[in-house]
Design a protein around this motif. Structure first.
Motif, PDB file in Angstrom:
ATOM      1  N   GLU A   2       0.762  -1.225  -0.098  1.00 45.47           N
ATOM      2  CA  GLU A   2      -0.164  -0.057   0.095  1.00 45.47           C
ATOM      3  C   GLU A   2       0.993   1.179   0.287  1.00 45.47           C
ATOM      4  OE1 GLU A   2      -3.287  -0.048   2.736  1.00 45.47           O
ATOM      5  OE2 GLU A   2      -2.696  -2.422   3.300  1.00 45.47           O
ATOM      6  N   ILE A   3       0.709   2.062  -1.042  1.00 49.25           N
ATOM      7  CA  ILE A   3       1.512   3.598  -1.083  1.00 49.25           C
ATOM      8  C   ILE A   3       0.312   4.282  -0.274  1.00 49.25           C
ATOM      9  CG2 ILE A   3       3.140   4.770  -2.867  1.00 49.25           C
ATOM     10  CD1 ILE A   3       3.276   1.873  -4.216  1.00 49.25           C
ATOM     11  N   THR A   4       0.900   5.274  -0.091  1.00 44.90           N
ATOM     12  CA  THR A   4      -0.102   6.346   0.619  1.00 44.90           C
ATOM     13  C   THR A   4       1.251   7.604  -0.003  1.00 44.90           C
ATOM     14  OG1 THR A   4      -1.110   5.326   2.552  1.00 44.90           O
ATOM     15  CG2 THR A   4      -1.149   7.874   2.977  1.00 44.90           C
ATOM     16  N   HIS A   5       0.809   8.826  -0.275  1.00 43.34           N
ATOM     17  CA  HIS A   5       1.631  10.054  -0.377  1.00 43.34           C
ATOM     18  C   HIS A   5       1.391  11.194   0.708  1.00 43.34           C
ATOM     19  CE1 HIS A   5       4.175  12.632  -1.728  1.00 43.34           C
ATOM     20  NE2 HIS A   5       3.247  13.596  -2.594  1.00 43.34           N
ATOM     21  N   PHE A   6       1.364  11.254   0.818  1.00 43.08           N
ATOM     22  CA  PHE A   6       1.499  12.736   1.470  1.00 43.08           C
ATOM     23  C   PHE A   6       2.258  14.348   1.950  1.00 43.08           C
ATOM     24  CE2 PHE A   6       1.663   9.268   4.535  1.00 43.08           C
ATOM     25  CZ  PHE A   6       0.226   9.949   5.330  1.00 43.08           C
ATOM     26  N   ASP A   7       1.037  14.865   0.608  1.00 42.72           N
ATOM     27  CA  ASP A   7       1.501  16.323   0.366  1.00 42.72           C
ATOM     28  C   ASP A   7       2.384  17.515   1.068  1.00 42.72           C
ATOM     29  OD1 ASP A   7       0.690  19.001  -0.529  1.00 42.72           O
ATOM     30  OD2 ASP A   7       1.363  17.538  -2.554  1.00 42.72           O
ATOM     31  N   PHE A   8       3.417  18.166   0.438  1.00 37.95           N
ATOM     32  CA  PHE A   8       3.869  18.977   1.687  1.00 37.95           C
ATOM     33  C   PHE A   8       2.922  20.440   1.768  1.00 37.95           C
ATOM     34  CE2 PHE A   8       8.134  18.125   0.658  1.00 37.95           C
ATOM     35  CZ  PHE A   8       8.746  16.758   1.792  1.00 37.95           C
ATOM     36  N   ASN A   9       2.006  20.778   1.001  1.00 36.25           N
ATOM     37  CA  ASN A   9       1.247  21.817   0.974  1.00 36.25           C
ATOM     38  C   ASN A   9       0.463  21.411   1.942  1.00 36.25           C
ATOM     39  OD1 ASN A   9       3.048  23.213  -0.636  1.00 36.25           O
ATOM     40  ND2 ASN A   9       3.050  22.100  -2.252  1.00 36.25           N
ATOM     41  N   SER A  10      -0.152  20.457   1.602  1.00 31.34           N
ATOM     42  CA  SER A  10      -2.062  19.839   1.780  1.00 31.34           C
ATOM     43  C   SER A  10      -1.538  19.824   2.991  1.00 31.34           C
ATOM     44  CB  SER A  10      -3.018  19.717   1.083  1.00 31.34           C
ATOM     45  OG  SER A  10      -2.580  18.422   0.658  1.00 31.34           O
ATOM     46  N   SER A  25       6.123  15.587  -4.505  1.00 31.13           N
ATOM     47  CA  SER A  25       6.913  16.326  -3.582  1.00 31.13           C
ATOM     48  C   SER A  25       5.923  16.032  -2.038  1.00 31.13           C
ATOM     49  CB  SER A  25       7.277  17.743  -3.602  1.00 31.13           C
ATOM     50  OG  SER A  25       5.589  18.816  -3.633  1.00 31.13           O
ATOM     51  N   GLY A  26       7.219  15.733  -1.652  1.00 25.63           N
ATOM     52  CA  GLY A  26       6.589  15.339  -0.197  1.00 25.63           C
ATOM     53  C   GLY A  26       7.206  14.094  -0.088  1.00 25.63           C
ATOM     54  N   VAL A  27       6.480  13.419   1.108  1.00 23.45           N
ATOM     55  CA  VAL A  27       6.519  12.211   1.711  1.00 23.45           C
ATOM     56  C   VAL A  27       5.624  10.572   1.217  1.00 23.45           C
ATOM     57  CG1 VAL A  27       6.839  10.793   3.624  1.00 23.45           C
ATOM     58  CG2 VAL A  27       8.158  13.844   4.064  1.00 23.45           C
ATOM     59  N   THR A  28       7.055   9.862   0.877  1.00 19.29           N
ATOM     60  CA  THR A  28       5.460   8.525   0.363  1.00 19.29           C
ATOM     61  C   THR A  28       5.859   7.525   1.688  1.00 19.29           C
ATOM     62  OG1 THR A  28       5.881   8.989  -1.939  1.00 19.29           O
ATOM     63  CG2 THR A  28       5.479   6.631  -1.055  1.00 19.29           C
ATOM     64  N   TRP A  29       5.756   7.236   1.902  1.00 21.51           N
ATOM     65  CA  TRP A  29       5.258   5.956   3.213  1.00 21.51           C
ATOM     66  C   TRP A  29       4.247   4.404   1.925  1.00 21.51           C
ATOM     67  CZ3 TRP A  29      -0.264   4.473   7.040  1.00 21.51           C
ATOM     68  CH2 TRP A  29       0.725   3.439   7.360  1.00 21.51           C
ATOM     69  N   ILE A  30       5.502   3.933   2.183  1.00 18.84           N
ATOM     70  CA  ILE A  30       5.338   2.070   1.463  1.00 18.84           C
ATOM     71  C   ILE A  30       4.905   1.191   2.059  1.00 18.84           C
ATOM     72  CG2 ILE A  30       6.095   1.283  -0.420  1.00 18.84           C
ATOM     73  CD1 ILE A  30       7.994   2.879  -1.846  1.00 18.84           C
ATOM     74  N   ASP A  31       3.723   0.801   2.350  1.00 14.90           N
ATOM     75  CA  ASP A  31       3.359  -0.125   3.829  1.00 14.90           C
ATOM     76  C   ASP A  31       3.388  -1.814   2.669  1.00 14.90           C
ATOM     77  OD1 ASP A  31       2.625  -0.570   6.107  1.00 14.90           O
ATOM     78  OD2 ASP A  31       0.898  -0.973   6.096  1.00 14.90           O
ATOM     79  N   ASN A 104      13.823   7.100   5.239  1.00 14.25           N
ATOM     80  CA  ASN A 104      15.059   8.405   4.591  1.00 14.25           C
ATOM     81  C   ASN A 104      14.261   9.888   4.847  1.00 14.25           C
ATOM     82  OD1 ASN A 104      13.635   8.228   1.911  1.00 14.25           O
ATOM     83  ND2 ASN A 104      15.005   7.993   1.326  1.00 14.25           N
ATOM     84  N   HIS A 105      14.533  11.625   4.553  1.00 11.19           N
ATOM     85  CA  HIS A 105      14.473  11.991   4.284  1.00 11.19           C
ATOM     86  C   HIS A 105      12.830  11.879   2.657  1.00 11.19           C
ATOM     87  CE1 HIS A 105      16.501  12.876   1.189  1.00 11.19           C
ATOM     88  NE2 HIS A 105      15.855  13.338  -0.068  1.00 11.19           N
ATOM     89  N   ARG A 106      12.720  11.171   2.148  1.00 13.99           N
ATOM     90  CA  ARG A 106      11.207  11.551   1.420  1.00 13.99           C
ATOM     91  C   ARG A 106      10.457   9.845   1.721  1.00 13.99           C
ATOM     92  NH1 ARG A 106      11.595  10.869  -4.829  1.00 13.99           N
ATOM     93  NH2 ARG A 106       9.039  11.476  -4.824  1.00 13.99           N
ATOM     94  N   VAL A 107      11.344   8.587   1.825  1.00 12.57           N
ATOM     95  CA  VAL A 107       9.996   8.618   2.129  1.00 12.57           C
ATOM     96  C   VAL A 107      10.636   7.297   2.483  1.00 12.57           C
ATOM     97  CG1 VAL A 107      11.926   6.015   1.300  1.00 12.57           C
ATOM     98  CG2 VAL A 107       9.492   5.895   0.030  1.00 12.57           C
ATOM     99  N   LEU A 108       8.852   6.366   3.457  1.00 13.25           N
ATOM    100  CA  LEU A 108       9.679   5.420   4.565  1.00 13.25           C
ATOM    101  C   LEU A 108       8.967   4.503   4.350  1.00 13.25           C
ATOM    102  CD1 LEU A 108       9.368   5.205   7.147  1.00 13.25           C
ATOM    103  CD2 LEU A 108       6.859   5.755   7.363  1.00 13.25           C
TER     104      LEU A 108
END
Length: 192
Positions: A2-10, A25-31, A104-108
């Motif tokens: 499951e891939i969830t992306h978190f937007d820096f702005n919203s 742009s933002g952080v992506t969480w890959i479960d 890391n800074h961009r992905v979990l």
């Protein structure tokens, strides 16, 4: 997976694909779950996150103890997540399984070693519009997930207190003679 992306702005979460997430742009969480084959190669191709071979082997060990390691490209944490507690009165049986995190800074990346652990509750809350409270980074998301996992253990306090009261009542009841010492010793060992 499951891939969830978190937007820096919203500060909002959306589901996405690996191919699409690498351009956002933002952080992506890959479960990742055990049945997800080829996961390491897909993550490497999308985010350039090359996982050390020994760390990759650690994701397959269902008995791995808690562990932390740092590489130049990511931090790795192995946390024992609660998967089962036996509510039967007089028993303190608790089972756990490791979840391996690469951040890391961009992905979990969270890798479940069994199908008995999951993050359905926080993911569904974030996808329904709840904003992320921690700093929006891989480490911030990891912190939020670890708080939830730790809260599960803290929830056992009430159950353990009830079990202790049960054994105290059995030991202190004058109207009956207590003779279930093996069960009491077993419960004592499980509590440790």
């Amino acid at each position: 997976m499951e891939i969830t992306h978190f937007d820096f702005n919203s500060l909002q979460a959306t589901t996405t694909t690996l191919e699409h997430a690498r351009h956002l742009s933002g952080v992506t969480w890959i479960d990742v779950y055990p049945q997800d084959e080829g996961r390491a190669q897909a993550i490497e191709n999308s985010f350039g996150l090359v996982v050390d071979e020994q760390h990759f082997q650690d994701t397959k060990n269902t008995q791995h103890p808690p562990f932390y390691d740092v590489t130049p490209h990511y931090d790795m944490l192995i946390f024992q997540a609660l998967i089962k507690s036996d509510p039967a009165m007089g028993s303190f049986r608790v089972e756990s399984a490791p979840i391996v995190f690469f951040v890391n800074h961009r992905v979990l990346v969270s890798v479940h070693t069994t199908d008995n652990t999951h993050f359905h509750t926080p993911r569904s809350r974030w996808l329904k519009g709840a904003t992320v409270r921690a700093p929006l980074s891989g480490l911030g998301l990891l912190c939020l997930l670890l708080i939830g996992l730790t809260d599960q253990y803290l929830g056992l306090r009430v159950l353990f207190a009830q079990h202790l009261e049960h054994w105290q009542r059995l030991l202190l009841t004058r109207s009956s003679y207590f003779n279930n010492w093996p069960a009491l010793l077993k419960a004592s060992n499980e509590l440790r």
